[in-house]
Design a protein around this motif. Structure first.
Motif, mmCIF file in Angstrom:
data_model
loop_
_atom_site.group_PDB
_atom_site.id
_atom_site.type_symbol
_atom_site.label_atom_id
_atom_site.label_comp_id
_atom_site.label_asym_id
_atom_site.label_seq_id
_atom_site.Cartn_x
_atom_site.Cartn_y
_atom_site.Cartn_z
ATOM 1 N N TYR A 177 -20.858 16.523 -34.085
ATOM 2 C CA TYR A 177 -20.912 15.069 -33.914
ATOM 3 C C TYR A 177 -21.812 14.787 -32.717
ATOM 4 O O TYR A 177 -21.431 15.043 -31.571
ATOM 5 N N PRO A 178 -23.026 14.290 -32.938
ATOM 6 C CA PRO A 178 -24.013 14.180 -31.863
ATOM 7 C C PRO A 178 -23.811 13.020 -30.908
ATOM 8 O O PRO A 178 -24.565 12.896 -29.933
ATOM 9 N N ASN A 179 -22.811 12.153 -31.137
ATOM 10 C CA ASN A 179 -22.669 10.947 -30.323
ATOM 11 C C ASN A 179 -21.504 10.979 -29.341
ATOM 12 O O ASN A 179 -21.312 10.035 -28.587
ATOM 13 N N ASP A 180 -20.713 12.047 -29.360
ATOM 14 C CA ASP A 180 -19.568 12.102 -28.451
ATOM 15 C C ASP A 180 -19.070 13.546 -28.403
ATOM 16 O O ASP A 180 -19.421 14.360 -29.259
ATOM 17 N N LYS A 181 -18.247 13.850 -27.415
ATOM 18 C CA LYS A 181 -17.705 15.212 -27.319
ATOM 19 C C LYS A 181 -16.287 15.306 -27.884
ATOM 20 O O LYS A 181 -15.554 16.241 -27.587
ATOM 21 N N ILE A 182 -15.902 14.334 -28.698
ATOM 22 C CA ILE A 182 -14.702 14.440 -29.515
ATOM 23 C C ILE A 182 -15.127 14.343 -30.979
ATOM 24 O O ILE A 182 -16.214 13.879 -31.290
ATOM 25 N N THR A 237 -33.535 18.942 -48.269
ATOM 26 C CA THR A 237 -33.519 17.895 -49.285
ATOM 27 C C THR A 237 -32.184 17.957 -50.011
ATOM 28 O O THR A 237 -31.809 19.020 -50.538
ATOM 29 N N LYS A 238 -31.467 16.854 -50.041
ATOM 30 C CA LYS A 238 -30.198 16.825 -50.771
ATOM 31 C C LYS A 238 -30.477 16.653 -52.267
ATOM 32 O O LYS A 238 -31.364 15.886 -52.658
ATOM 33 N N PRO A 255 -17.885 11.378 -37.089
ATOM 34 C CA PRO A 255 -18.579 11.589 -38.357
ATOM 35 C C PRO A 255 -19.408 12.885 -38.346
ATOM 36 O O PRO A 255 -20.320 13.036 -37.539
ATOM 37 N N MET A 256 -19.064 13.771 -39.265
ATOM 38 C CA MET A 256 -19.617 15.118 -39.212
ATOM 39 C C MET A 256 -21.033 15.227 -39.759
ATOM 40 O O MET A 256 -21.372 14.673 -40.802
ATOM 41 N N HIS A 257 -21.849 16.002 -39.012
ATOM 42 C CA HIS A 257 -23.193 16.421 -39.389
ATOM 43 C C HIS A 257 -23.174 17.957 -39.470
ATOM 44 O O HIS A 257 -22.211 18.588 -39.062
ATOM 45 N N TRP A 258 -24.271 18.537 -39.946
ATOM 46 C CA TRP A 258 -24.476 19.974 -39.792
ATOM 47 C C TRP A 258 -25.476 20.192 -38.666
ATOM 48 O O TRP A 258 -26.660 19.874 -38.805
ATOM 49 N N GLY A 259 -24.969 20.685 -37.532
ATOM 50 C CA GLY A 259 -25.869 21.161 -36.495
ATOM 51 C C GLY A 259 -26.500 22.470 -36.939
ATOM 52 O O GLY A 259 -26.109 23.061 -37.944
ATOM 53 N N HIS A 260 -27.477 22.967 -36.164
ATOM 54 C CA HIS A 260 -28.217 24.161 -36.581
ATOM 55 C C HIS A 260 -28.683 24.938 -35.359
ATOM 56 O O HIS A 260 -29.184 24.352 -34.394
ATOM 57 N N ILE A 314 -30.813 18.708 -35.969
ATOM 58 C CA ILE A 314 -29.717 18.548 -36.921
ATOM 59 C C ILE A 314 -30.241 18.767 -38.340
ATOM 60 O O ILE A 314 -31.300 18.255 -38.716
ATOM 61 N N ALA A 315 -29.484 19.543 -39.128
ATOM 62 C CA ALA A 315 -29.931 19.877 -40.486
ATOM 63 C C ALA A 315 -29.532 18.829 -41.517
ATOM 64 O O ALA A 315 -30.350 18.413 -42.334
ATOM 65 N N LEU A 316 -28.270 18.410 -41.498
ATOM 66 C CA LEU A 316 -27.769 17.480 -42.509
ATOM 67 C C LEU A 316 -27.037 16.311 -41.847
ATOM 68 O O LEU A 316 -26.163 16.534 -41.005
ATOM 69 N N TYR A 317 -27.379 15.110 -42.261
ATOM 70 C CA TYR A 317 -26.770 13.889 -41.738
ATOM 71 C C TYR A 317 -25.837 13.269 -42.782
ATOM 72 O O TYR A 317 -26.049 13.428 -43.984
ATOM 73 N N PRO A 318 -24.830 12.518 -42.340
ATOM 74 C CA PRO A 318 -23.997 11.761 -43.291
ATOM 75 C C PRO A 318 -24.860 10.828 -44.143
ATOM 76 O O PRO A 318 -25.941 10.399 -43.716
ATOM 77 N N ASP A 319 -24.369 10.509 -45.338
ATOM 78 C CA ASP A 319 -25.110 9.621 -46.234
ATOM 79 C C ASP A 319 -24.124 8.758 -47.017
ATOM 80 O O ASP A 319 -22.946 8.664 -46.646
ATOM 81 N N SER A 320 -24.578 8.152 -48.090
ATOM 82 C CA SER A 320 -23.730 7.223 -48.839
ATOM 83 C C SER A 320 -22.533 7.902 -49.492
ATOM 84 O O SER A 320 -21.546 7.242 -49.826
ATOM 85 N N LEU A 321 -22.586 9.225 -49.658
ATOM 86 C CA LEU A 321 -21.457 9.961 -50.234
ATOM 87 C C LEU A 321 -20.443 10.392 -49.179
ATOM 88 O O LEU A 321 -19.368 10.880 -49.519
ATOM 89 N N GLY A 322 -20.818 10.231 -47.894
ATOM 90 C CA GLY A 322 -19.846 10.532 -46.850
ATOM 91 C C GLY A 322 -20.366 11.445 -45.757
ATOM 92 O O GLY A 322 -21.565 11.715 -45.640
ATOM 93 N N TYR A 323 -19.414 11.911 -44.937
ATOM 94 C CA TYR A 323 -19.718 12.860 -43.864
ATOM 95 C C TYR A 323 -20.051 14.226 -44.476
ATOM 96 O O TYR A 323 -19.680 14.520 -45.617
ATOM 97 N N ILE A 324 -20.700 15.074 -43.680
ATOM 98 C CA ILE A 324 -21.057 16.416 -44.143
ATOM 99 C C ILE A 324 -20.041 17.408 -43.577
ATOM 100 O O ILE A 324 -20.132 17.826 -42.421
#
Length: 500
Positions: free
Chosen positions: A61-66, A153-154, A69-74, A88-98
């Protein structure tokens, strides 16, 4: 002039410990365990080896240390020791968090994205559907990379597995099953594991379930893994299932099952619940893909009991060191073993060795270690006939005790006086683990970083991982035995930082 040179040399000598300490500018920052530069990290994801590079993706989660919304760091590494954080490899999208998942190298272009495409398989977690309590808020999706993980690419047809109405439906771990030329997905589905298969990573068929009546069920099953290991000429399949809560020392932990997998069904050969790590700080542990004959595991070095509260800044959480897995028979029982990967040896610097040392009371090794950082590796062999302990401590009276209780036939790590303890009421505790080996001597390996200790006993039959937060580095080291014990061999190495 000679006096001036001598004075300068003395000043440099006195300043050396201070200069070394400046490498540790952020309190508690691990020096050879991966941590993000800032903000929240949990489960390792998509761990894969490709063309000389180990790829580590992770819940981020790149915006806080708790947690958020989940991303895939790399991050990438050539040796699993020194890591370079990537975009960051994968960001949340319309289908939800990663949410968590895995990655594979599609050598045969089964998915049609390209030969040797790197393909990530992950859980989409829809927070809106979760709030609506439909039970269908988690589904499985894929993404691909044609430039070795630099860009992703998703897949337009996501999700590739829709939720059938199971609230906890996540963490796909995918591997190629060569005998039947198909991909196999191991998926955590609430209180069990469900296996799926696919020829192309896009269309999946449910094969079977495992675990309704097996293993520990003190919490939700998560982050599974399935892989074979050759042992005494036979192929044994290992199924790892992480569970939260319900671990042997409370909170999060990983259990494992040994047995057979025929491409459709996993059958366990064991009736007892076996644990990957008896410490409290190795969760969501899974293996790297595409590593050939080596089976290498890495976990999240924290526990959901206190992960959001640990006193680190500006980051939270680290990963364990990479561990090589094997199997060992003790009596009629088979166990999974894990030991530090050989690559860790690159961190060894100065040190010393001892042979046949009798300890009655306390053997203080601090003058020999000459280590103000608290980073070290200790390999030693002790007698199993009586109690002993190894004490890490500092000038402030903080201490972590690693030991063996003969009467209980248990190893333990006691962090109840380890420093900063007030952030969570259950953190200050003594954790115990059974001894499985029947040998007369006990080989131990201890790996200590700025804020963690990893114990590998009996060549990896019993493993414990615990984090701690001392006021200052644990620069003192001693071995204790009230009744007296002989240390057959002891090898100590100061470890250097791998942080770049």
């Amino acid at each position: 002039m000679k006096k001036i040179i001598i004075c300068l040399l003395l000043i440099c000598a006195l300043a050396r410990p201070f200069l070394m300490a400046q490498d540790f500018q952020e309190k508690y920052r691990p020096q050879f365990h991966f941590t993000p530069k800032a903000n929240w990290m949990n489960d390792p994801n998509g761990m894969v080896y490709l063309n000389g590079t180990y790829h580590l993706f992770y819940q981020y989660y790149p915006n806080d240390k708790i947690w958020g919304p989940m991303h895939w760091g790399h991050a990438t590494s050539s040796d699993m020791i020194s890591w370079k954080e990537q975009p960051i490899a994968l960001y949340p999208d319309s289908l939800g968090y990663i949410f968590s998942g895995s990655a594979v190298v599609d050598k045969n272009n089964t998915a049609g994205f390209g030969k040797d495409a790197l393909i990530a398989i992950f859980t989409h977690h829809d927070p809106v559907l979760e709030q609506q309590k439909t039970g269908k808020h988690e589904s499985q999706s894929i993404a691909y990379s044609l430039d070795e993980g630099k860009s992703w690419t998703k897949y337009k047809g996501n999700p590739v597995i829709k939720n059938p109405g199971i609230s906890d439906f996540r963490d796909p771990k995918v591997r190629w099953f060569e005998p039947q030329k198909k991909w196999v997905m191991t998926l955590a589905t609430k209180d069990r594991i469900t296996f799926y298969s696919s020829a192309d990573l896009k269309s999946w068929m449910r094969e079977s379930d495992f675990g309704v009546n097996e293993g520990g069920h003190g919490g939700v099953w998560e982050c599974p893994d399935l892989f074979p290991i050759k042992h005494e000429g036979k192929e044994i399949w290992v199924l790892i299932v992480n569970i939260n809560p319900g671990g042997p020392n409370k909170g999060s932990a990983g259990q494992y099952f040994l047995g057979n997998f025929d491409g459709k069904t996993f059958t366990s050969n064991s009736k007892e619940t076996k644990w990957l790590d008896y410490g409290t700080d190795n969760y969501a542990a899974v293996t790297f893909a595409n590593t050939g004959d080596r089976t290498i595991l890495m976990g999240w070095m924290s526990n959901w009991q206190y992960a959001n509260q640990v006193p680190t800044d500006p980051w939270r959480s680290a990963n364990t060191i990479a561990r090589q897995l094997g199997l060992k028979t003790v009596g009629k029982e088979l166990y999974l073993t894990s030991v530090p990967v050989q690559e860790l040896d690159v961190l060894n610097t100065t040190g010393f060795s001892l042979k046949k040392v009798k300890v009655k009371g306390q053997l203080d090794l601090t003058d020999k270690t000459k280590n103000n950082t608290g980073l070290f590796r200790l390999d030693l062999t002790m007698e199993s006939r009586t109690d002993f302990s190894i004490v890490l401590s500092n000038q402030q009276g903080n201490e972590v005790i690693v030991g063996y209780d003969k009467a209980a036939n248990q190893f333990y790590i006691d962090r109840s006086k380890s420093g900063n303890l007030g952030f969570e009421k259950g953190f200050a505790a003594k954790h115990v683990a059974p001894r499985f080996s029947q040998a007369s001597n006990i080989p131990l390996t201890l790996i200590a970083d700025a804020a963690s200790i990893e114990l590998f006993a009996d060549n990896g039959l019993t493993v414990m991982t615990d984090i701690f937060f001392p006021e200052n580095p644990m620069s003192k080291l001693s071995v204790k035995s009230v009744s007296g014990i002989t240390v057959d061999s002891l090898k100590y190495a100061v470890l250097k930082s791998a942080v770049k």
